[in-house]
Design a protein around this motif. Structure first.
Motif, PDB file in Angstrom:
ATOM      1  N   PRO A 147     -61.625   1.881 113.367  1.00 24.90           N
ATOM      2  CA  PRO A 147     -60.738   2.889 112.644  1.00 24.90           C
ATOM      3  C   PRO A 147     -59.979   3.514 113.468  1.00 24.90           C
ATOM      4  O   PRO A 147     -58.609   3.764 113.235  1.00 24.90           O
ATOM      5  N   ARG A 148     -60.225   4.274 114.561  1.00 23.58           N
ATOM      6  CA  ARG A 148     -59.483   5.117 115.490  1.00 23.58           C
ATOM      7  C   ARG A 148     -58.318   4.176 116.062  1.00 23.58           C
ATOM      8  O   ARG A 148     -57.199   4.658 116.321  1.00 23.58           O
ATOM      9  N   GLU A 149     -58.799   3.033 116.488  1.00 22.62           N
ATOM     10  CA  GLU A 149     -57.765   2.200 117.095  1.00 22.62           C
ATOM     11  C   GLU A 149     -56.493   1.572 115.894  1.00 22.62           C
ATOM     12  O   GLU A 149     -55.529   1.464 116.425  1.00 22.62           O
ATOM     13  N   LEU A 150     -56.989   1.345 114.945  1.00 22.01           N
ATOM     14  CA  LEU A 150     -56.032   1.057 113.693  1.00 22.01           C
ATOM     15  C   LEU A 150     -55.140   2.355 113.600  1.00 22.01           C
ATOM     16  O   LEU A 150     -54.082   1.746 113.337  1.00 22.01           O
ATOM     17  N   GLU A 151     -55.770   3.338 113.529  1.00 23.77           N
ATOM     18  CA  GLU A 151     -55.019   4.671 113.380  1.00 23.77           C
ATOM     19  C   GLU A 151     -53.856   4.902 114.418  1.00 23.77           C
ATOM     20  O   GLU A 151     -52.647   5.246 113.870  1.00 23.77           O
ATOM     21  N   LYS A 152     -54.379   4.581 115.509  1.00 24.26           N
ATOM     22  CA  LYS A 152     -53.350   4.773 116.687  1.00 24.26           C
ATOM     23  C   LYS A 152     -52.218   3.730 116.689  1.00 24.26           C
ATOM     24  O   LYS A 152     -51.002   4.061 116.972  1.00 24.26           O
ATOM     25  N   TYR A 153     -52.562   2.350 116.148  1.00 24.34           N
ATOM     26  CA  TYR A 153     -51.649   1.315 116.010  1.00 24.34           C
ATOM     27  C   TYR A 153     -50.707   1.629 114.686  1.00 24.34           C
ATOM     28  O   TYR A 153     -49.608   1.469 114.903  1.00 24.34           O
ATOM     29  N   ILE A 154     -51.051   2.240 113.690  1.00 27.19           N
ATOM     30  CA  ILE A 154     -50.260   2.507 112.451  1.00 27.19           C
ATOM     31  C   ILE A 154     -49.240   3.557 113.146  1.00 27.19           C
ATOM     32  O   ILE A 154     -47.961   3.313 112.801  1.00 27.19           O
ATOM     33  N   GLU A 155     -49.603   4.676 114.023  1.00 33.00           N
ATOM     34  CA  GLU A 155     -48.959   5.785 114.360  1.00 33.00           C
ATOM     35  C   GLU A 155     -47.690   5.103 115.486  1.00 33.00           C
ATOM     36  O   GLU A 155     -46.735   5.531 115.280  1.00 33.00           O
ATOM     37  N   LYS A 156     -48.242   4.136 116.201  1.00 34.13           N
ATOM     38  CA  LYS A 156     -47.344   3.547 117.102  1.00 34.13           C
ATOM     39  C   LYS A 156     -46.266   2.839 116.373  1.00 34.13           C
ATOM     40  O   LYS A 156     -44.907   3.025 116.802  1.00 34.13           O
ATOM     41  N   VAL A 157     -46.595   1.980 115.413  1.00 37.90           N
ATOM     42  CA  VAL A 157     -45.561   1.130 114.739  1.00 37.90           C
ATOM     43  C   VAL A 157     -44.687   1.924 114.093  1.00 37.90           C
ATOM     44  O   VAL A 157     -43.610   1.965 114.225  1.00 37.90           O
ATOM     45  N   ASN A 158     -45.243   3.152 113.354  1.00 39.79           N
ATOM     46  CA  ASN A 158     -44.395   3.888 112.576  1.00 39.79           C
ATOM     47  C   ASN A 158     -43.595   4.915 113.401  1.00 39.79           C
ATOM     48  O   ASN A 158     -42.214   4.991 113.153  1.00 39.79           O
ATOM     49  N   LYS A 159     -43.950   5.202 114.683  1.00 42.48           N
ATOM     50  CA  LYS A 159     -42.970   5.884 115.638  1.00 42.48           C
ATOM     51  C   LYS A 159     -41.899   4.846 115.927  1.00 42.48           C
ATOM     52  O   LYS A 159     -40.787   5.535 116.351  1.00 42.48           O
ATOM     53  N   GLN A 160     -42.352   3.785 116.523  1.00 45.70           N
ATOM     54  CA  GLN A 160     -41.233   2.726 116.928  1.00 45.70           C
ATOM     55  C   GLN A 160     -40.146   2.740 116.016  1.00 45.70           C
ATOM     56  O   GLN A 160     -39.154   2.499 116.229  1.00 45.70           O
ATOM     57  N   ARG A 161     -40.649   2.450 114.640  1.00 45.53           N
ATOM     58  CA  ARG A 161     -39.503   2.170 113.442  1.00 45.53           C
ATOM     59  C   ARG A 161     -38.815   3.407 113.381  1.00 45.53           C
ATOM     60  O   ARG A 161     -37.479   3.582 113.297  1.00 45.53           O
TER      61      ARG A 161
END
Length: 208
Positions: A147-161
């Protein structure tokens, strides 16, 4: 469709924006463009498709990117040392998007499509979003991460976009003022989102 209409979709990772775009494509009988734009841009420019894909996947906001790089419609000539720069790779994608909008009804996912086509009266700009829990649920179907890694991944992708949009358009990615319609996929579900978008198109353009 009797009138040419281009639907540009931006979306939070996990919101289902891509799925909604694919469903709209099927329902409306129009083409769906996502990574295919990279292939078309490569053919247009003669630059390797791999270079387009690499720049697309590894985009990072840097001082280089933020120093006056907002898209202005110009192409950098082949003899320039900047011909294969990230800026020019974006310029060629923008050229492809403009050409598509002039020749067919279609759906374009991301890539600042709404900004590139901002002066086109036949464009519908959509933003698909959802609460954190929904993004996590949907992302978990694609990514096997704690969960925590998935949360970080979502944040990373959305920040990139968000950074990508800000860099090349100067627009804030999640600002409702930049869209014709914003839909919360968690409240409506994907099918209802499709119906809402189709309803909007019918009212605005008089499409049956």
């Amino acid at each position: 469709m009797s009138q040419r209409i281009v639907i540009c979709i931006n979306r939070e990772y996990g919101s289902g924006g891509k799925t909604i775009g694919e469903m709209l494509s099927k329902d409306l009988g129009i083409h769906y463009y996502d990574k295919e734009i990279l292939k078309l841009a490569a053919e247009e420019s003669g630059i390797s498709e791999q270079l387009f894909a690499s720049a697309d996947a590894n985009f990072k906001k840097t001082l280089f990117h933020t120093a006056g790089k907002v898209y202005n419609g110009e192409l950098i000539p082949p003899e320039s040392s900047d011909f294969t720069s990230d800026q020019n790779l974006f310029n060629y994608q923008a050229k492809v998007i403009k050409e598509l909008a002039e020749t067919e009804s279609c759906i374009i996912i991301g890539r600042c499509g709404g900004y590139i086509l901002r002066d086109n009266p036949d464009v519908v700009r959509i933003f698909v979003h959802a609460p954190h829990y929904f993004l996590m649920e949907q992302a978990a179907k694609k990514k096997s991460l704690p969960p925590r890694e998935l949360e970080k991944y979502i944040e990373k992708v959305n920040k990139q976009r968000a950074d990508y949009n800000k860099t090349y358009s100067g627009w804030e990615w999640d600002d409702a003022h930049n869209y014709d319609l914003c839909v919360d996929a968690s409240k409506l579900g994907f099918e209802k989102c499709v119906e809402i978008i189709k309803g909007y198109i019918k009212v605005r353009f008089g499409e049956n």
